[in-house]
Design a protein around this motif. Structure first.
Motif, PDB file in Angstrom:
ATOM      1  N   TYR A 181      -0.460   5.062  -0.412  1.00 48.84           N
ATOM      2  CA  TYR A 181      -1.428   5.522  -0.201  1.00 48.84           C
ATOM      3  C   TYR A 181      -3.141   5.022  -0.707  1.00 48.84           C
ATOM      4  CZ  TYR A 181      -3.857  10.298  -1.325  1.00 48.84           C
ATOM      5  OH  TYR A 181      -4.179  11.699  -0.504  1.00 48.84           O
ATOM      6  N   ARG A 182      -3.759   6.116   0.202  1.00 53.26           N
ATOM      7  CA  ARG A 182      -5.262   5.513   0.301  1.00 53.26           C
ATOM      8  C   ARG A 182      -5.805   6.844   0.533  1.00 53.26           C
ATOM      9  NH1 ARG A 182      -5.432   1.899   4.971  1.00 53.26           N
ATOM     10  NH2 ARG A 182      -5.297   0.035   3.423  1.00 53.26           N
ATOM     11  N   TRP A 183      -6.983   7.097  -0.408  1.00 57.93           N
ATOM     12  CA  TRP A 183      -7.795   8.554  -0.443  1.00 57.93           C
ATOM     13  C   TRP A 183      -9.538   8.001   0.091  1.00 57.93           C
ATOM     14  CZ3 TRP A 183      -5.931   6.872  -4.529  1.00 57.93           C
ATOM     15  CH2 TRP A 183      -7.194   6.918  -5.576  1.00 57.93           C
ATOM     16  N   THR A 184      -9.899   8.982   0.172  1.00 54.14           N
ATOM     17  CA  THR A 184     -11.416   9.121  -0.713  1.00 54.14           C
ATOM     18  C   THR A 184     -11.876  10.465  -0.234  1.00 54.14           C
ATOM     19  OG1 THR A 184     -12.143  10.326   1.848  1.00 54.14           O
ATOM     20  CG2 THR A 184     -11.325   8.344   2.601  1.00 54.14           C
ATOM     21  N   HIS A 238      -1.719   0.508  -4.772  1.00 50.80           N
ATOM     22  CA  HIS A 238      -0.417  -0.054  -4.692  1.00 50.80           C
ATOM     23  C   HIS A 238       0.324  -0.899  -5.867  1.00 50.80           C
ATOM     24  CE1 HIS A 238      -3.683  -1.966  -1.401  1.00 50.80           C
ATOM     25  NE2 HIS A 238      -3.995  -1.591  -1.864  1.00 50.80           N
ATOM     26  N   TYR A 246      -7.099   1.050  -7.083  1.00 48.67           N
ATOM     27  CA  TYR A 246      -7.727  -0.003  -6.986  1.00 48.67           C
ATOM     28  C   TYR A 246      -9.084   0.850  -6.141  1.00 48.67           C
ATOM     29  CZ  TYR A 246      -5.186  -4.122  -6.389  1.00 48.67           C
ATOM     30  OH  TYR A 246      -4.952  -4.990  -6.484  1.00 48.67           O
ATOM     31  N   ASP A 247     -10.614   0.896  -6.893  1.00 49.31           N
ATOM     32  CA  ASP A 247     -11.602   1.291  -6.611  1.00 49.31           C
ATOM     33  C   ASP A 247     -12.784   0.569  -6.192  1.00 49.31           C
ATOM     34  OD1 ASP A 247     -13.215   1.192  -8.735  1.00 49.31           O
ATOM     35  OD2 ASP A 247     -11.455   3.250  -9.883  1.00 49.31           O
ATOM     36  N   GLY A 263     -15.028   5.252  -4.051  1.00 48.61           N
ATOM     37  CA  GLY A 263     -13.890   5.258  -2.969  1.00 48.61           C
ATOM     38  C   GLY A 263     -14.616   4.496  -1.730  1.00 48.61           C
ATOM     39  N   PRO A 264     -13.480   4.402  -1.026  1.00 52.03           N
ATOM     40  CA  PRO A 264     -11.901   4.826  -1.007  1.00 52.03           C
ATOM     41  C   PRO A 264     -11.407   3.660  -2.009  1.00 52.03           C
ATOM     42  CG  PRO A 264     -12.635   3.114   0.806  1.00 52.03           C
ATOM     43  CD  PRO A 264     -14.213   3.533   0.109  1.00 52.03           C
ATOM     44  N   TYR A 265     -10.421   4.281  -1.879  1.00 48.88           N
ATOM     45  CA  TYR A 265      -9.144   3.828  -2.979  1.00 48.88           C
ATOM     46  C   TYR A 265      -8.363   4.069  -2.878  1.00 48.88           C
ATOM     47  CZ  TYR A 265     -13.077   7.625  -5.471  1.00 48.88           C
ATOM     48  OH  TYR A 265     -14.097   8.306  -5.267  1.00 48.88           O
ATOM     49  N   GLU A 266      -7.199   3.321  -3.414  1.00 46.29           N
ATOM     50  CA  GLU A 266      -5.665   2.504  -3.253  1.00 46.29           C
ATOM     51  C   GLU A 266      -4.900   2.766  -3.967  1.00 46.29           C
ATOM     52  OE1 GLU A 266      -6.086  -1.687  -0.720  1.00 46.29           O
ATOM     53  OE2 GLU A 266      -7.174  -0.215   1.223  1.00 46.29           O
ATOM     54  N   LEU A 285       0.633  -1.438   0.472  1.00 45.30           N
ATOM     55  CA  LEU A 285      -0.111  -0.013  -0.311  1.00 45.30           C
ATOM     56  C   LEU A 285       0.933   1.294   0.297  1.00 45.30           C
ATOM     57  CD1 LEU A 285      -3.088   1.498   0.199  1.00 45.30           C
ATOM     58  CD2 LEU A 285      -2.327   0.944   2.433  1.00 45.30           C
TER      59      LEU A 285
END
Length: 159
Positions: free
Chosen positions: A13-16, A69, A82-83, A64-67, A11
């Motif tokens: 970064y992760r966001w919404t 990788h 990813y969404d 989202g959430p989104y990531e 991982l």
């Protein structure tokens, strides 16, 4: 061959949907991860540009959430975004993937081969296609959601 630092893979970064600047934050996080892998400055810059286009598209068009990788497979570094939206942008992707001459299309000549939606929007995916040398796409995950993927570099391509 250089082995990848474990901290740089996985991982990134992760966001919404409520994140203010996901594209900028994703660029910074990916730049750090790729530097940790020892990739060259040009490879990092091209990779960050390609991934930022996919991050922006996910944020604008998906749920989202989104990531983001980063992984190593088959001797290549691959980034996946990813969404939670199961819909694949097949028409746009196929238009770009089957285009024989993206350079001409980007220059405006030969634009008759591109669909009308691509003429209005979606030029960022042409950038992704060019930077990734056609090694990118979308897939449905085992959870029934979507991941955009792009090959960034060959493992061991550090400078």
């Amino acid at each position: 061959m250089i082995s990848a630092p474990a901290a740089a893979l996985g991982l990134v970064y992760r966001w919404t949907d409520h994140t203010i600047n996901p594209t900028g934050e994703a660029r910074a996080a990916l730049r750090r991860a790729l530097a940790d892998l020892g990739l060259s400055g040009d490879t990092i810059s091209d990779s960050v540009l390609a991934v930022s286009e996919l991050v922006a598209n996910a944020h604008e068009h998906a749920h989202g959430p989104y990531e983001v990788h980063l992984r190593s497979a088959a001797g290549r570094y691959i980034c996946e975004i990813y969404d939670r939206d199961p819909a694949l942008p097949a028409d746009l992707y196929l238009t770009i993937a089957t285009s024989r001459d993206t350079t001409t299309a980007r220059a405006g000549a030969g634009s008759e081969t591109l669909s009308e939606p691509l003429l209005e929007r979606g030029r960022g995916l042409l950038v992704v296609h060019e930077l990734a040398k056609g090694q990118w796409g979308f897939r449905v995950t085992r959870h029934g959601t979507k991941a955009a993927w792009v090959v960034l570099a060959t493992v061991g391509s550090a400078s």
